[in-house]
Each structure stands twice: as structure tokens, then as C-alpha cells.
Design a protein around this motif. Structure first.
Motif, PDB file in Angstrom:
ATOM      1  N   MET A 128       0.850  -1.188   0.000  1.00  0.00           N
ATOM      2  CA  MET A 128       0.000   0.000   0.000  1.00  0.00           C
ATOM      3  C   MET A 128       0.885   1.237   0.000  1.00  0.00           C
ATOM      4  O   MET A 128       2.062   1.174   0.357  1.00  0.00           O
ATOM      5  N   SER A 129       0.298   2.361  -0.384  1.00  0.00           N
ATOM      6  CA  SER A 129       1.044   3.612  -0.492  1.00  0.00           C
ATOM      7  C   SER A 129       0.301   4.742   0.200  1.00  0.00           C
ATOM      8  O   SER A 129      -0.923   4.717   0.313  1.00  0.00           O
ATOM      9  N   HIS A 130       1.074   5.729   0.635  1.00  0.00           N
ATOM     10  CA  HIS A 130       0.528   7.001   1.078  1.00  0.00           C
ATOM     11  C   HIS A 130       1.029   8.041   0.074  1.00  0.00           C
ATOM     12  O   HIS A 130       2.235   8.270  -0.030  1.00  0.00           O
ATOM     13  N   ILE A 131       0.107   8.662  -0.659  1.00  0.00           N
ATOM     14  CA  ILE A 131       0.477   9.601  -1.723  1.00  0.00           C
ATOM     15  C   ILE A 131       0.183  11.021  -1.256  1.00  0.00           C
ATOM     16  O   ILE A 131      -0.933  11.326  -0.844  1.00  0.00           O
ATOM     17  N   THR A 132       1.195  11.892  -1.319  1.00  0.00           N
ATOM     18  CA  THR A 132       1.060  13.286  -0.892  1.00  0.00           C
ATOM     19  C   THR A 132       1.385  14.207  -2.059  1.00  0.00           C
ATOM     20  O   THR A 132       2.398  14.013  -2.736  1.00  0.00           O
ATOM     21  N   VAL A 133       0.522  15.202  -2.273  1.00  0.00           N
ATOM     22  CA  VAL A 133       0.752  16.210  -3.311  1.00  0.00           C
ATOM     23  C   VAL A 133       0.625  17.582  -2.658  1.00  0.00           C
ATOM     24  O   VAL A 133      -0.358  17.859  -1.967  1.00  0.00           O
ATOM     25  N   ILE A 134       1.629  18.436  -2.873  1.00  0.00           N
ATOM     26  CA  ILE A 134       1.628  19.796  -2.333  1.00  0.00           C
ATOM     27  C   ILE A 134       1.669  20.768  -3.509  1.00  0.00           C
ATOM     28  O   ILE A 134       2.544  20.662  -4.372  1.00  0.00           O
ATOM     29  N   VAL A 135       0.702  21.688  -3.537  1.00  0.00           N
ATOM     30  CA  VAL A 135       0.670  22.706  -4.592  1.00  0.00           C
ATOM     31  C   VAL A 135       0.912  24.076  -3.967  1.00  0.00           C
ATOM     32  O   VAL A 135       0.531  24.326  -2.825  1.00  0.00           O
ATOM     33  N   ARG A 136       1.567  24.937  -4.740  1.00  0.00           N
ATOM     34  CA  ARG A 136       1.852  26.298  -4.280  1.00  0.00           C
ATOM     35  C   ARG A 136       1.454  27.304  -5.341  1.00  0.00           C
ATOM     36  O   ARG A 136       1.419  26.991  -6.521  1.00  0.00           O
ATOM     37  N   ASP A 137       1.216  28.523  -4.883  1.00  0.00           N
ATOM     38  CA  ASP A 137       0.929  29.635  -5.783  1.00  0.00           C
ATOM     39  C   ASP A 137       2.262  30.282  -6.146  1.00  0.00           C
ATOM     40  O   ASP A 137       2.985  30.764  -5.276  1.00  0.00           O
ATOM     41  N   ARG A 138       2.588  30.287  -7.423  1.00  0.00           N
ATOM     42  CA  ARG A 138       3.889  30.773  -7.877  1.00  0.00           C
ATOM     43  C   ARG A 138       4.062  32.269  -7.610  1.00  0.00           C
ATOM     44  O   ARG A 138       5.126  32.717  -7.182  1.00  0.00           O
ATOM     45  N   GLU A 139       3.016  33.055  -7.831  1.00  0.00           N
ATOM     46  CA  GLU A 139       3.121  34.506  -7.659  1.00  0.00           C
ATOM     47  C   GLU A 139       3.313  34.892  -6.199  1.00  0.00           C
ATOM     48  O   GLU A 139       4.178  35.696  -5.866  1.00  0.00           O
ATOM     49  N   LYS A 140       2.506  34.306  -5.309  1.00  0.00           N
ATOM     50  CA  LYS A 140       2.616  34.659  -3.892  1.00  0.00           C
ATOM     51  C   LYS A 140       3.931  34.170  -3.301  1.00  0.00           C
ATOM     52  O   LYS A 140       4.486  34.792  -2.409  1.00  0.00           O
ATOM     53  N   GLU A 141       4.433  33.058  -3.818  1.00  0.00           N
ATOM     54  CA  GLU A 141       5.723  32.552  -3.351  1.00  0.00           C
ATOM     55  C   GLU A 141       6.838  33.518  -3.738  1.00  0.00           C
ATOM     56  O   GLU A 141       7.727  33.809  -2.944  1.00  0.00           O
ATOM     57  N   ASN A 142       6.777  34.049  -4.965  1.00  0.00           N
ATOM     58  CA  ASN A 142       7.787  35.002  -5.422  1.00  0.00           C
ATOM     59  C   ASN A 142       7.706  36.311  -4.646  1.00  0.00           C
ATOM     60  O   ASN A 142       8.725  36.949  -4.381  1.00  0.00           O
ATOM     61  N   GLU A 143       6.483  36.729  -4.283  1.00  0.00           N
ATOM     62  CA  GLU A 143       6.318  37.960  -3.501  1.00  0.00           C
ATOM     63  C   GLU A 143       6.982  37.835  -2.135  1.00  0.00           C
ATOM     64  O   GLU A 143       7.656  38.753  -1.677  1.00  0.00           O
ATOM     65  N   THR A 144       6.789  36.692  -1.482  1.00  0.00           N
ATOM     66  CA  THR A 144       7.369  36.522  -0.150  1.00  0.00           C
ATOM     67  C   THR A 144       8.885  36.362  -0.216  1.00  0.00           C
ATOM     68  O   THR A 144       9.593  36.778   0.695  1.00  0.00           O
ATOM     69  N   LYS A 145       9.402  35.771  -1.294  1.00  0.00           N
ATOM     70  CA  LYS A 145      10.855  35.645  -1.439  1.00  0.00           C
ATOM     71  C   LYS A 145      11.496  36.999  -1.711  1.00  0.00           C
ATOM     72  O   LYS A 145      12.627  37.250  -1.323  1.00  0.00           O
ATOM     73  N   ALA A 146      10.764  37.889  -2.389  1.00  0.00           N
ATOM     74  CA  ALA A 146      11.300  39.206  -2.720  1.00  0.00           C
ATOM     75  C   ALA A 146      11.416  40.089  -1.480  1.00  0.00           C
ATOM     76  O   ALA A 146      12.232  40.999  -1.436  1.00  0.00           O
ATOM     77  N   LYS A 147      10.598  39.809  -0.468  1.00  0.00           N
ATOM     78  CA  LYS A 147      10.617  40.652   0.744  1.00  0.00           C
ATOM     79  C   LYS A 147      11.848  40.458   1.565  1.00  0.00           C
ATOM     80  O   LYS A 147      12.576  39.698   1.701  1.00  0.00           O
TER      81      LYS A 147
END
Length: 147
Positions: A128-147
């Protein structure tokens, strides 16, 4: 007449508190979905998971939709759930989402007996498997990295 018994001093487990802290520290531009105890071999699921890692959500959906593997159907549903979590719970737009991380962990194994010749028996392990998927918002991620 029913009496209500109040229990004072009961605490939840340490695991619950740790999980709550972990969820609180997640960024507000990240959503996840987990499918646990899926009856597919982790090795077979990883081949599908590796093909969508880092891709835009729409591109990942296309890859999974036209894949002939059994794992693709399962991962498609997990990805759909992660996108729904992002749009409904966090208010993110689907166009900016990408698959930031996805992985497959081993689940428990069901052991079955396969009779062989001369009174022997082999053990078949149904994985059996445990499958995990994580999605992110590219724009908001770039905004927080720019700060």
C-alpha cells in the motif's frame, strides 16, 4: 434525564499538538492533499509522481489524464483535491498553482500465502502507499521571497 459529565484535565496527545504546530507554520500559499492506504505499489506510483513534479497544475492534469497507468488515476484525484483545498480554503487561483512537491511513502503490507509444490508456501506482499501532493501559488511565493 441524561447527565453531562465534564472531564477536566484531559489533554490530547503530543502528536496532535505537534501536528497543529506544523500546520500553523505552513505558508499561506501552499495546500496539500494526502491519499492514505492506497492499494498500489509505491514503486509504480513513484513513476507517475515523478512525471508531474514541478509542473503547472494544468499541465500535470493533462499528463495524468492521458496516462495509461493505474497510478495516474489515483494521483489525478489527489492533485484535484489539493487544488480544491488551495482554491476553497486559501482562496488561491488555479492558474498560478504548480506542483511544488509530491511523494509516495510506503504504507502497510497485506501478507498473503501462495501454496507451492511439496507442501511449501510463499508469502505474497500486497503493498500500500501514502500519496502526498503539495501545490503552491507561484506569484505569492515570489512575492514573499522578494521581501
Amino acid at each position: 434525564m441524561q447527565t453531562i459529565i465534564k472531564r477536566e484535565g484531559l489533554k490530547r496527545s503530543k502528536f496532535h499538538a505537534k501536528r497543529k504546530e506544523t500546520l500553523a507554520t505552513l505558508p499561506k500559499y501552499e495546500a496539500r492533499a494526502v491519499a492514505r492506504f492506497v492499494r498500489i505499489s509505491p514503486r509504480k506510483a513513484r513513476s507517475v509522481i515523478n512525471s508531474i513534479r514541478g509542473k503547472n497544475v494544468s499541465e500535470a492534469f493533462n499528463l495524468l489524464e492521458f496516462s495509461s497507468k493505474k497510478a495516474a488515476r489515483i494521483v489525478y484525484n489527489v492533485l484535484k483535491s489539493a487544488v480544491a483545498n488551495a482554491t476553497n480554503n486559501l482562496g488561491l487561483s488555479e492558474e498560478n498553482l504548480y506542483v511544488a512537491a509530491c511523494y509516495v511513502n510506503d504504507g502497510p503490507r497485506m501478507k498473503r500465502v501462495w501454496p507451492r509444490g511439496r507442501g511449501r508456501a510463499d508469502i505474497i506482499q500486497k503493498r500500500m502507499s501514502h500519496i502526498t501532493v503539495i501545490v503552491r501559488d507561484r506569484e505569492k511565493e515570489n512575492e514573499t521571497k522578494a521581501k
